[in-house]
Design an enzyme around this catalytic site. Structure first.
Site, mmCIF file in Angstrom:
data_model
loop_
_atom_site.group_PDB
_atom_site.id
_atom_site.type_symbol
_atom_site.label_atom_id
_atom_site.label_comp_id
_atom_site.label_asym_id
_atom_site.label_seq_id
_atom_site.Cartn_x
_atom_site.Cartn_y
_atom_site.Cartn_z
ATOM 1 C CG ASN A 1 -1.864 1.195 1.338
ATOM 2 O OD1 ASN A 1 -1.822 2.133 0.426
ATOM 3 N ND2 ASN A 1 -2.279 1.495 2.513
ATOM 4 C CE LYS B 1 0.519 3.160 4.808
ATOM 5 N NZ LYS B 1 0.242 3.381 6.201
ATOM 6 C CG HIS C 1 -5.470 1.709 5.370
ATOM 7 N ND1 HIS C 1 -4.924 2.535 6.294
ATOM 8 C CD2 HIS C 1 -4.365 0.547 5.269
ATOM 9 C CE1 HIS C 1 -3.783 2.276 6.487
ATOM 10 N NE2 HIS C 1 -3.408 1.348 5.795
ATOM 11 C CD GLU D 1 -2.649 5.246 6.859
ATOM 12 O OE1 GLU D 1 -2.530 5.526 5.768
ATOM 13 O OE2 GLU D 1 -1.529 4.747 7.491
ATOM 14 C CD GLU E 1 -3.320 -3.185 7.534
ATOM 15 O OE1 GLU E 1 -2.046 -3.082 6.997
ATOM 16 O OE2 GLU E 1 -3.984 -1.749 7.202
ATOM 17 N N GLY F 1 2.790 1.834 10.870
ATOM 18 C CA GLY F 1 3.719 2.712 10.611
ATOM 19 C C GLY F 1 4.469 3.270 12.009
ATOM 20 C CB SER G 1 5.632 -2.137 11.781
ATOM 21 O OG SER G 1 5.331 -0.960 12.004
HETATM 22 C C1 PEP Z 1 -0.396 -0.286 6.144
HETATM 23 O O1 PEP Z 1 -0.505 0.941 6.154
HETATM 24 O O2 PEP Z 1 -1.248 -0.739 5.875
HETATM 25 C C2 PEP Z 1 0.685 -0.630 7.098
HETATM 26 C C3 PEP Z 1 0.897 -2.003 7.197
HETATM 27 O O3 PEP Z 1 1.869 0.326 7.124
HETATM 28 P P1 PEP Z 1 3.337 -0.227 7.689
HETATM 29 O O4 PEP Z 1 3.730 -1.290 7.124
HETATM 30 O O5 PEP Z 1 4.100 1.117 7.376
HETATM 31 O O6 PEP Z 1 3.094 -0.335 9.095
#
Ligand code: PEP
Length: 249
Positions: free
Chosen positions: A9, A11, A94, A96, A166, A172, A212
């Protein structure tokens, strides 16, 4: 057997030139795992991503879409628009989108329906916040998110649904759920699906972990029996790191 999937992703990162250059780097990587590989560039670069990816097995997917088929929704993107440039899979829910754009499970249920009515595949994201994890409510939160957004569907619809757990506290932040925490939650999610739709359907749904994931921790996380892949944010922006994760299966 369930599909292994690694989806990047991107973003709101990468302009047109950067999109083309990252894809060129991705095409040079060699894949040793059997995972399906997907990338989600921003809307304006989807078409170019398809062009740059010609003759590659990497699938280009979208980060979001609107629930309406068309109409007066300034700034929004419909399923038909995505399909017209070749997109067949969309990420919905997601964290966000939930946090910054007030997307609720009720709204997401509508988006899921629109995607499925348009014969698209959905990567449906959900996960608890740190406060829920600390108070021990994480399973209840996750169960409710899944029930509210997905449990109006028929079992057959799950052929086109991929789940992405998630935990918000791991996105992040550099903090990852331990492989055991991921497995516990993925096992719980599969049990929740089995209670409603039966074990066969539950066993057929790929459940990705996101939060992450890095080349250094991917192998251990992916070794867990109910973890079928990853949704990758930050590490998807570097071709070497992304493919180290893809090849961690
Ligand atoms: C995400 O935004 O779906 C995500 C998992 O981000 P990150 O890998 O940077 O934690």
């Amino acid at each position: 057997m369930r599909k292994h999937i690694v989806a990047g992703n991107w973003k709101m990162n990468n302009d047109l030139a950067m999109t083309q250059s990252l894809i060129t780097e991705l095409k040079k990587q060699s894949q040793t795992s059997n995972a399906e590989v997907m990338i989600a560039p921003t809307f304006t670069n989807l078409w170019s991503a398809f062009e740059t990816l010609k003759n590659s097995k990497i699938e280009v997917i979208a980060q979001n879409m609107h629930f309406a088929e068309s109409g007066a929704y300034t700034g929004e993107i419909s399923a038909e628009m995505l399909k017209s440039v070749g997109v067949q899979t969309v990420i919905l829910g997601h964290s966000e989108r939930r946090a910054y754009f007030n997307e609720t499970d009720e709204l997401l249920a509508k988006k899921v329906d629109t995607a499925l009515n348009n014969k698209m595949r959905v990567i449906f994201c959900f996960g608890e916040e740190l406060v829920d994890r600390k108070s021990g409510n994480h399973e209840t939160i996750v169960e409710n998110q899944i029930k509210k957004a997905l449990f109006h569907l028929e079992a057959d619809n799950f052929k086109n649904i991929v789940l992405a757990y998630e935990p918000v506290w791991a996105i992040g932040t550099g903090e990852t759920a331990s492989p055991e925490q991921a497995q516990d939650m993925h096992g719980f999610i599969r049990k929740t699906l089995a209670k409603k739709y039966g074990q066969e359907t539950a066993n057929s749904v790929s459940i990705l972990y996101g939060g992450s994931v890095k080349p250094t921790n991917a192998k251990e996380i992916f070794s867990k029996p109910d973890v079928d892949g990853g949704l990758i944010g930050g590490a998807a922006l570097k071709a070497d790191d992304f493919y180290a994760i893809v090849n961690a299966f």
